[in-house]
Motif scaffolding. Structure first.
Motif, PDB file in Angstrom:
ATOM      1  N   ARG A   1      12.601  56.807  13.982  1.00 39.89           N
ATOM      2  CA  ARG A   1      11.595  56.038  14.703  1.00 39.89           C
ATOM      3  C   ARG A   1      10.278  56.809  14.683  1.00 39.89           C
ATOM      4  NH1 ARG A   1      14.369  52.521  13.913  1.00 39.89           N
ATOM      5  NH2 ARG A   1      15.293  50.937  15.284  1.00 39.89           N
ATOM      6  N   ASN A   2       9.299  56.283  13.941  1.00 43.44           N
ATOM      7  CA  ASN A   2       8.026  56.970  13.797  1.00 43.44           C
ATOM      8  C   ASN A   2       6.957  55.954  13.414  1.00 43.44           C
ATOM      9  OD1 ASN A   2       5.969  58.791  12.089  1.00 43.44           O
ATOM     10  ND2 ASN A   2       7.123  60.139  13.443  1.00 43.44           N
ATOM     11  N   ASN A   3       5.733  56.129  13.911  1.00 38.51           N
ATOM     12  CA  ASN A   3       4.691  55.154  13.594  1.00 38.51           C
ATOM     13  C   ASN A   3       4.053  55.380  12.235  1.00 38.51           C
ATOM     14  OD1 ASN A   3       2.950  57.316  14.023  1.00 38.51           O
ATOM     15  ND2 ASN A   3       2.115  56.520  15.942  1.00 38.51           N
ATOM     16  N   ARG A   4       4.600  56.270  11.451  1.00 37.55           N
ATOM     17  CA  ARG A   4       4.217  56.390  10.042  1.00 37.55           C
ATOM     18  C   ARG A   4       5.190  55.625   9.144  1.00 37.55           C
ATOM     19  NH1 ARG A   4       0.153  57.523  12.185  1.00 37.55           N
ATOM     20  NH2 ARG A   4      -0.854  59.561  12.273  1.00 37.55           N
ATOM     21  N   LEU A   5       6.204  55.012   9.758  1.00 38.34           N
ATOM     22  CA  LEU A   5       7.216  54.259   9.021  1.00 38.34           C
ATOM     23  C   LEU A   5       7.207  52.793   9.416  1.00 38.34           C
ATOM     24  CD1 LEU A   5      10.296  56.655   9.474  1.00 38.34           C
ATOM     25  CD2 LEU A   5       8.804  56.521   7.458  1.00 38.34           C
ATOM     26  N   ALA A   6       7.590  51.938   8.472  1.00 42.87           N
ATOM     27  CA  ALA A   6       7.962  50.566   8.812  1.00 42.87           C
ATOM     28  C   ALA A   6       9.434  50.645   9.197  1.00 42.87           C
ATOM     29  CB  ALA A   6       7.747  49.629   7.625  1.00 42.87           C
ATOM     30  N   ASN A   7       9.693  50.839  10.484  1.00 42.64           N
ATOM     31  CA  ASN A   7      11.008  51.254  10.964  1.00 42.64           C
ATOM     32  C   ASN A   7      12.099  50.229  10.686  1.00 42.64           C
ATOM     33  OD1 ASN A   7      10.387  53.854  12.609  1.00 42.64           O
ATOM     34  ND2 ASN A   7       8.813  52.407  13.268  1.00 42.64           N
ATOM     35  N   LEU A   8      13.295  50.745  10.401  1.00 43.93           N
ATOM     36  CA  LEU A   8      14.449  49.889  10.145  1.00 43.93           C
ATOM     37  C   LEU A   8      15.032  49.429  11.476  1.00 43.93           C
ATOM     38  CD1 LEU A   8      16.036  48.878   7.643  1.00 43.93           C
ATOM     39  CD2 LEU A   8      17.687  50.700   8.102  1.00 43.93           C
ATOM     40  N   LEU A   9      15.098  48.118  11.681  1.00 40.54           N
ATOM     41  CA  LEU A   9      15.540  47.548  12.955  1.00 40.54           C
ATOM     42  C   LEU A   9      17.020  47.205  12.970  1.00 40.54           C
ATOM     43  CD1 LEU A   9      12.574  45.076  13.600  1.00 40.54           C
ATOM     44  CD2 LEU A   9      12.814  47.444  14.379  1.00 40.54           C
ATOM     45  N   GLY A  10      17.588  46.967  11.797  1.00 46.08           N
ATOM     46  CA  GLY A  10      18.988  46.587  11.784  1.00 46.08           C
ATOM     47  C   GLY A  10      19.473  46.255  10.389  1.00 46.08           C
ATOM     48  N   CYS A  11      20.683  45.740  10.334  1.00 44.83           N
ATOM     49  CA  CYS A  11      21.277  45.367   9.057  1.00 44.83           C
ATOM     50  C   CYS A  11      22.268  44.232   9.277  1.00 44.83           C
ATOM     51  CB  CYS A  11      21.975  46.565   8.401  1.00 44.83           C
ATOM     52  SG  CYS A  11      23.483  47.089   9.253  1.00 44.83           S
ATOM     53  N   CYS A  12      22.793  43.719   8.177  1.00 44.81           N
ATOM     54  CA  CYS A  12      23.814  42.671   8.229  1.00 44.81           C
ATOM     55  C   CYS A  12      24.798  42.941   7.111  1.00 44.81           C
ATOM     56  CB  CYS A  12      23.189  41.282   8.062  1.00 44.81           C
ATOM     57  SG  CYS A  12      24.400  39.939   7.956  1.00 44.81           S
ATOM     58  N   CYS A  13      26.064  42.865   7.449  1.00 50.08           N
ATOM     59  CA  CYS A  13      27.118  43.125   6.461  1.00 50.08           C
ATOM     60  C   CYS A  13      28.237  42.121   6.702  1.00 50.08           C
ATOM     61  CB  CYS A  13      27.608  44.567   6.612  1.00 50.08           C
ATOM     62  SG  CYS A  13      28.775  45.096   5.353  1.00 50.08           S
ATOM     63  N   GLU A  14      28.143  40.975   6.034  1.00 50.66           N
ATOM     64  CA  GLU A  14      29.146  39.914   6.164  1.00 50.66           C
ATOM     65  C   GLU A  14      29.597  39.464   4.780  1.00 50.66           C
ATOM     66  OE1 GLU A  14      28.138  36.583   8.578  1.00 50.66           O
ATOM     67  OE2 GLU A  14      27.379  37.781  10.245  1.00 50.66           O
ATOM     68  N   GLY A  15      30.902  39.551   4.529  1.00 46.20           N
ATOM     69  CA  GLY A  15      31.390  39.169   3.215  1.00 46.20           C
ATOM     70  C   GLY A  15      30.758  40.016   2.136  1.00 46.20           C
ATOM     71  N   ASP A  16      30.164  39.368   1.140  1.00 51.76           N
ATOM     72  CA  ASP A  16      29.462  40.091   0.077  1.00 51.76           C
ATOM     73  C   ASP A  16      27.992  40.320   0.405  1.00 51.76           C
ATOM     74  OD1 ASP A  16      31.765  40.122  -1.415  1.00 51.76           O
ATOM     75  OD2 ASP A  16      31.269  38.300  -2.544  1.00 51.76           O
ATOM     76  N   GLU A  17      27.528  39.823   1.522  1.00 52.19           N
ATOM     77  CA  GLU A  17      26.111  39.925   1.870  1.00 52.19           C
ATOM     78  C   GLU A  17      25.791  41.303   2.458  1.00 52.19           C
ATOM     79  OE1 GLU A  17      23.713  37.964   1.280  1.00 52.19           O
ATOM     80  OE2 GLU A  17      24.537  35.960   0.971  1.00 52.19           O
ATOM     81  N   ARG A  18      24.693  41.889   1.961  1.00 58.08           N
ATOM     82  CA  ARG A  18      24.187  43.162   2.467  1.00 58.08           C
ATOM     83  C   ARG A  18      22.680  42.997   2.670  1.00 58.08           C
ATOM     84  NH1 ARG A  18      28.916  43.223   2.466  1.00 58.08           N
ATOM     85  NH2 ARG A  18      30.343  44.649   1.392  1.00 58.08           N
ATOM     86  N   LEU A  19      22.234  43.108   3.912  1.00 58.62           N
ATOM     87  CA  LEU A  19      20.826  42.909   4.223  1.00 58.62           C
ATOM     88  C   LEU A  19      20.323  44.001   5.149  1.00 58.62           C
ATOM     89  CD1 LEU A  19      22.405  39.824   4.684  1.00 58.62           C
ATOM     90  CD2 LEU A  19      20.043  39.178   4.203  1.00 58.62           C
ATOM     91  N   LEU A  20      19.052  44.350   4.980  1.00 54.94           N
ATOM     92  CA  LEU A  20      18.371  45.278   5.866  1.00 54.94           C
ATOM     93  C   LEU A  20      17.233  44.546   6.573  1.00 54.94           C
ATOM     94  CD1 LEU A  20      18.049  48.442   3.562  1.00 54.94           C
ATOM     95  CD2 LEU A  20      19.733  48.041   5.368  1.00 54.94           C
ATOM     96  N   VAL A  21      16.969  44.943   7.809  1.00 58.26           N
ATOM     97  CA  VAL A  21      15.914  44.311   8.604  1.00 58.26           C
ATOM     98  C   VAL A  21      14.958  45.394   9.083  1.00 58.26           C
ATOM     99  CG1 VAL A  21      15.387  42.896  10.624  1.00 58.26           C
ATOM    100  CG2 VAL A  21      17.535  42.531   9.360  1.00 58.26           C
ATOM    101  N   ALA A  22      13.677  45.220   8.794  1.00 59.85           N
ATOM    102  CA  ALA A  22      12.673  46.215   9.173  1.00 59.85           C
ATOM    103  C   ALA A  22      11.486  45.544   9.853  1.00 59.85           C
ATOM    104  CB  ALA A  22      12.198  46.992   7.947  1.00 59.85           C
ATOM    105  N   GLU A  23      10.619  46.367  10.433  1.00 56.37           N
ATOM    106  CA  GLU A  23       9.374  45.855  10.989  1.00 56.37           C
ATOM    107  C   GLU A  23       8.563  45.184   9.883  1.00 56.37           C
ATOM    108  OE1 GLU A  23       7.633  48.594  14.389  1.00 56.37           O
ATOM    109  OE2 GLU A  23       8.163  49.804  12.642  1.00 56.37           O
ATOM    110  N   TYR A  24       7.932  44.080  10.222  1.00 54.68           N
ATOM    111  CA  TYR A  24       7.100  43.371   9.250  1.00 54.68           C
ATOM    112  C   TYR A  24       5.685  43.917   9.295  1.00 54.68           C
ATOM    113  CZ  TYR A  24       4.571  39.620   6.887  1.00 54.68           C
ATOM    114  OH  TYR A  24       3.765  38.914   6.029  1.00 54.68           O
ATOM    115  N   MET A  25       5.162  44.236   8.122  1.00 54.52           N
ATOM    116  CA  MET A  25       3.799  44.740   7.998  1.00 54.52           C
ATOM    117  C   MET A  25       2.921  43.641   7.386  1.00 54.52           C
ATOM    118  SD  MET A  25       3.967  47.923   9.099  1.00 54.52           S
ATOM    119  CE  MET A  25       5.227  47.473  10.303  1.00 54.52           C
ATOM    120  N   PRO A  26       1.969  43.083   8.144  1.00 54.89           N
ATOM    121  CA  PRO A  26       1.281  41.861   7.730  1.00 54.89           C
ATOM    122  C   PRO A  26       0.127  42.045   6.748  1.00 54.89           C
ATOM    123  CG  PRO A  26       0.512  42.511   9.896  1.00 54.89           C
ATOM    124  CD  PRO A  26       1.596  43.476   9.523  1.00 54.89           C
TER     125      PRO A  26
END
Length: 398
Positions: free
Chosen positions: A111-136
């Motif tokens: 957690r740092n304001n020099r990063l677009a921080n990783l908020l979470g993930c999803c792992c269901e079946g064959d699906e692999r997803l990462l969730v991060a802060e959105y930079m507009p």
């Protein structure tokens, strides 16, 4: 863009290739850059991320190569209205779900304001997803190579490399020194115009996938020999970014070093930077980039050394990033006042109680126990907004 580039001083060009690693003083920047308003890492369901991205709609794709990319990045919005970026990996990129979750959780602790921080993930079946802060506000590649309204100023370019070095130093101190395929597309700009390093690059694109997807001309020499990325490989990639920022072009490192050896520095400098920096500053940046591109990994500086070298070069430090970038800036939202919260809910009873507690009286000078005239409610509402809002915007208090 017809102006001539600054004439950098051709001093000590040969010595820089043999220089030892910089011994940096102990610079502490972690505390100042820690963030406390980012939620803890969590696991999302696939349904939540489908809803957030409108079913992974094509119009929400923000990754470089669109839907043709092996791993596509979407923008989205959660139910609480937090904007997110969702990276959806190619199917079977991470067949071992446990390994994927372990990696994601590890990166998610940062957690740092020099990063677009990783908020979470999803792992269901064959699906692999990462969730991060959105930079507009787009990527460094967009602002540097494909700018539309104005080229990036020298002061902002220096700020980008310092913030990036600070991000790498933070990750190194937290045990995440490896960054895969560091390039101008990995540097994103937040709502304030500040550059941030994408946390997606702290994980490989697949369990056994390649760490570098760019042209082989930009990959570290040791990676070409062994196929492995090391902390020193990250510094090599940082050096290519320094030359990107100096030239405004994506110049292969070997070509950049040839220009330095031939003292053909005019070809190396972005003509749009004419008059914006001194010879000494330009020379120092070229020297630092050259050190990062040393063939022997052990001769490259570490992130702490980069921060120490780049800090004294900073210009216009009091000017906000969005001003230097020339991009619109949204006022920061402040918490709703009690009357603002009540009005947002349309709760007339709560508004009445607030007015009564404040001793508000109707036109006849008595508290109305039945109801408050609607005009009075709006009068008080807007008075409260005006009284509580900061100088930036009336809507900030709402």
């Amino acid at each position: 863009m017809g102006c001539q580039g600054s004439k950098l001083m051709p001093c000590c060009w040969d010595s820089q290739f043999k220089a030892a690693v910089l011994e940096a003083p102990d610079i502490e920047n972690e505390e100042n850059n820690e963030v406390d308003n980012v939620p803890a890492f969590r696991e999302f369901t696939l349904e939540q991320l489908k809803n957030a991205t409108s079913g992974f709609a094509v119009e929400n794709i923000v990754s470089e190569h669109g839907e043709k990319a092996p791993n596509v990045v979407y923008r989205g919005k959660l139910e609480n209205h937090r904007r997110i970026a969702v990276k959806r990996f190619n199917r079977m990129a991470w067949p071992d779900s446990r390994q994927f979750l372990e990696e994601a959780r590890s990166v998610g602790q940062l957690r740092n304001n020099r990063l677009a921080n990783l908020l979470g993930c999803c792992c269901e079946g064959d699906e692999r997803l990462l969730v991060a802060e959105y930079m507009p506000n787009e990527t460094l590649a967009k602002h540097l190579f494909h700018w539309e309204t104005q080229p990036m100023k020298w002061a902002m370019r220096l700020r980008v490399v310092l913030y990036l070095a600070q991000a790498l130093e933070y990750c190194t101190n937290k045990g995440r020194a490896l960054y895969h395929d560091l390039n101008a597309y990995r540097v994103l700009f937040d709502e304030d115009g500040n550059p941030r390093l994408s946390t997606f690059g702290l994980m490989k694109n697949s369990r056994d996938g390649k760490s570098y997807s760019t042209n082989l001309a930009f990959t570290p020499p040791e990676y070409l020999r062994t196929g492995r990325v090391t902390p020193e490989s990250v510094i090599y990639s940082f050096g290519t970014l320094l030359f990107d920022l100096l030239s405004g072009k994506h110049i292969p490192p070997s070509h950049a070093l040839d220009l330095i050896r031939d003292r053909n520095l005019q070809m190396l400098t972005d003509s749009c930077l004419e008059g914006q920096f001194s010879d000494n500053d330009g020379t120092e940046l070229v020297r630092l980039a050259s050190r990062c591109l040393q063939y022997e990994p052990r001769e490259r500086p570490n992130p702490k050394s980069l921060v120490a070298a780049l800090t004294p070069l900073q210009k216009e430090t009091e000017v906000p990033s969005h001003v230097l970038m020339g991009i619109p800036h949204s006022a920061s939202f402040t918490p709703l006042s009690p009357v603002g919260q009540a009005c947002s809910r349309g709760d007339l009873t709560a508004i009445h109680e607030i007015l009564e507690n404040l001793g508000y009286k109707d036109d006849e000078g008595v508290v109305n126990e039945v109801c408050v005239p609607l005009s009075s409610i709006f009068t008080f509402f807007f008075f409260s907004l005006t009284f509580n809002c900061n100088s930036s915007s009336l809507i900030a208090t709402i």
